[in-house]
Design an enzyme around this catalytic site. Structure first.
Site, PDB file in Angstrom:
ATOM      1  N   ARG A 221      30.982 -33.107  39.170  1.00  0.00           N
ATOM      2  CA  ARG A 221      29.528 -32.961  39.232  1.00  0.00           C
ATOM      3  C   ARG A 221      28.884 -33.967  38.285  1.00  0.00           C
ATOM      4  NH1 ARG A 221      31.817 -27.783  38.866  1.00  0.00           N
ATOM      5  NH2 ARG A 221      31.446 -26.439  40.699  1.00  0.00           N
ATOM      6  N   LYS A 255      30.558 -25.455  35.406  1.00  0.00           N
ATOM      7  CA  LYS A 255      29.849 -24.419  36.163  1.00  0.00           C
ATOM      8  C   LYS A 255      30.702 -23.171  36.352  1.00  0.00           C
ATOM      9  CE  LYS A 255      27.100 -23.770  40.363  1.00  0.00           C
ATOM     10  NZ  LYS A 255      26.578 -24.420  41.597  1.00  0.00           N
ATOM     11  N   HIS A 316      25.600 -35.640  44.197  1.00  0.00           N
ATOM     12  CA  HIS A 316      26.358 -34.504  44.732  1.00  0.00           C
ATOM     13  C   HIS A 316      26.976 -34.857  46.085  1.00  0.00           C
ATOM     14  CE1 HIS A 316      27.388 -30.380  43.805  1.00  0.00           C
ATOM     15  NE2 HIS A 316      27.304 -30.098  45.102  1.00  0.00           N
ATOM     16  N   ARG A 319      30.427 -35.930  45.602  1.00  0.00           N
ATOM     17  CA  ARG A 319      31.351 -34.792  45.456  1.00  0.00           C
ATOM     18  C   ARG A 319      31.776 -34.274  46.831  1.00  0.00           C
ATOM     19  NH1 ARG A 319      32.872 -30.588  41.974  1.00  0.00           N
ATOM     20  NH2 ARG A 319      32.554 -28.467  42.727  1.00  0.00           N
ATOM     21  N   HIS A 342      35.907 -24.790  42.208  1.00  0.00           N
ATOM     22  CA  HIS A 342      35.201 -23.690  42.866  1.00  0.00           C
ATOM     23  C   HIS A 342      35.795 -22.365  42.416  1.00  0.00           C
ATOM     24  CE1 HIS A 342      33.649 -26.205  46.525  1.00  0.00           C
ATOM     25  NE2 HIS A 342      32.855 -26.289  45.482  1.00  0.00           N
ATOM     26  N   TYR A 351      34.754 -27.280  54.119  1.00  0.00           N
ATOM     27  CA  TYR A 351      35.461 -28.523  54.438  1.00  0.00           C
ATOM     28  C   TYR A 351      36.620 -28.300  55.410  1.00  0.00           C
ATOM     29  CZ  TYR A 351      32.951 -29.702  50.170  1.00  0.00           C
ATOM     30  OH  TYR A 351      31.970 -29.872  49.218  1.00  0.00           O
TER      31      TYR A 351
END
Length: 400
Positions: A221, A255, A316, A319, A342, A351
């Site tokens: 990120r 995150k 982003h 990414r 994630h 994806y």
């Protein structure tokens, strides 16, 4: 007589001291009494002795006085506890006492914004314990009608739900309304194909090329790129560690809240070697060696995609490109999830459609002829003299 359905009448509460403004814990007596004539009276008092035993003793005294008809309110008594706060009043305490102690700066900012612009204008004047599940459902419907996306409404509901749970935990309210979330489909996203990614790199300013390459080859990120330090990069082993991230100019955790390791591709490693500088600890630093401001990163990327003749590209999107390229190369989604950081595999599932051949090839394996293990491996003898079955199992595992 006393109401037999009345819940525990001695409890501990956290309140704000009216004189100092500081939060403090007090023991409270809360009695719901029904008089012989049917009139109900609720008595809520701070215990004169601020301990559990002191409160229990005070409760017995009040109950006995009520039963004998001798209880009278006196001015010199301990003042009654504060009434149930409104949604807005408790939201201030929630942010200052809970969120600022448990959330990252970006999360605090988002909670304050949602409370200020959406939740408080709708629920703000209501006592916290008067808000029902039906009220929550009505709020959801009105926000959807106003044009907000289900994802945005769910974000509001997450904040409200957390507020209600904290209020119950702090014994401000006795129960919470049920908060159910809207169904949300995974959002659409854009990414660069392999040729477009190479054109973007070629169009980048030389001093910004390394940052763009690393973004495309690691999926980091923007906040993680800005906070990346040389001490977190191992060019010899060919890997880097994502240990921190920047929100505005504040350094915090990534995150997901957890650090992660990302192997470096050859071109990412070579780009970082060529980019090596002595201006400071940050890999992608300003001229003075300080961490890049978010605004500084916008224009170099814009110059790159314009020079490359591409559509608008954001950080982003790089990414998404990293993850999409991995999926197209047949990398398992679990590995992609770990590389992206994630917390939930559902985020990575967007994806899945990028590797359509994976499922087809898996099913095709069913058409291959079956071979008996003993025909495939012949007569086997384990090196340590163990049974033939163990040797066969070892050989199968080795080949697989």
């Amino acid at each position: 007589m006393l109401n037999e359905e009345t819940p525990m009448s001695v409890r501990r509460r956290t309140i704000q001291d009216r004189e100092t403004g500081l939060m403090k814990e007090v023991w409270v007596v809360d009695i719901d009494f029904t008089h012989p004539d049917g009139r109900r009276e609720r008595i809520r008092k701070h215990s004169p002795v601020n301990t559990r035993r002191g409160a229990e003793q005070y409760e017995r005294e009040v109950r006995n006085a009520l039963l004998k008809g001798e209880y009278k309110k006196k001015k010199e008594e301990i003042p009654e506890t504060q009434p149930i706060p409104t949604f807005k009043a408790f939201s201030i305490e929630f942010v200052n006492t809970y969120a600022k102690m448990n959330n990252k700066p970006s999360e605090i900012h988002n909670k304050e914004r949602m409370l200020r612009t959406h939740l408080n204008p709708y629920f703000g004047s209501r006592p916290l314990d008067s808000i029902t599940t039906r009220d929550i459902e009505t709020y959801k419907a009105k926000k959807i009608e106003s044009g907000l996306s289900p994802k945005s409404v769910n974000n509001h509901l997450a904040v409200a739900g957390r507020m209600f749970r904290i209020a119950k935990k702090w014994e401000v309210i006795g129960k919470t309304p049920e908060v159910s979330f809207l169904k949300v489909k995974l959002p659409d996203y854009d990414f660069l194909d392999f040729r477009e990614a190479e054109r973007l790199i070629a169009g980048a300013d030389p001093e910004w090329r390394a940052m763009i390459v690393v973004a495309l080859r690691t999926g980091m990120r923007l906040g993680e790129l800005r906070a990346l330090r040389w001490q977190d990069v191992d060019l010899v082993a060919g890997k880097l560690f994502v240990r921190q991230a920047a929100w505005n100019d504040v350094i915090g955790t990534p995150k997901s809240g957890r650090p992660r390791e990302i192997p470096l591709s050859n071109d990412a490693r070579q780009s970082l070697k060529a980019h090596r500088h002595l201006r400071g600890e940050y890999v992608f630093a300003g001229k003075s060696g300080d961490m890049l401001h978010k605004a500084e990163t916008k224009w170099p990327l814009r110059r790159a995609w314009r020079k490359a003749g591409l559509r608008e590209v954001g950080w982003h999107m790089l990414r998404h490109t990293f993850a999409s390229h991995l999926a197209m190369k047949g990398v398992p989604l679990k590995a992609i999830q770990e590389l992206l950081g994630h917390a939930d595999i559902h985020m990575t599932m967007r994806y899945a459609h990028m590797s359509p051949d994976t499922k087809r090839d898996a099913v095709q394996l069913l058409d291959e002829p079956q071979v008996r293990p003993e025909e495939s491996y012949g007569t086997l003898t384990a090196h340590d003299g163990s049974s033939r079955a163990a040797a066969l199992k070892s050989a199968i595992n080795t080949d697989s």
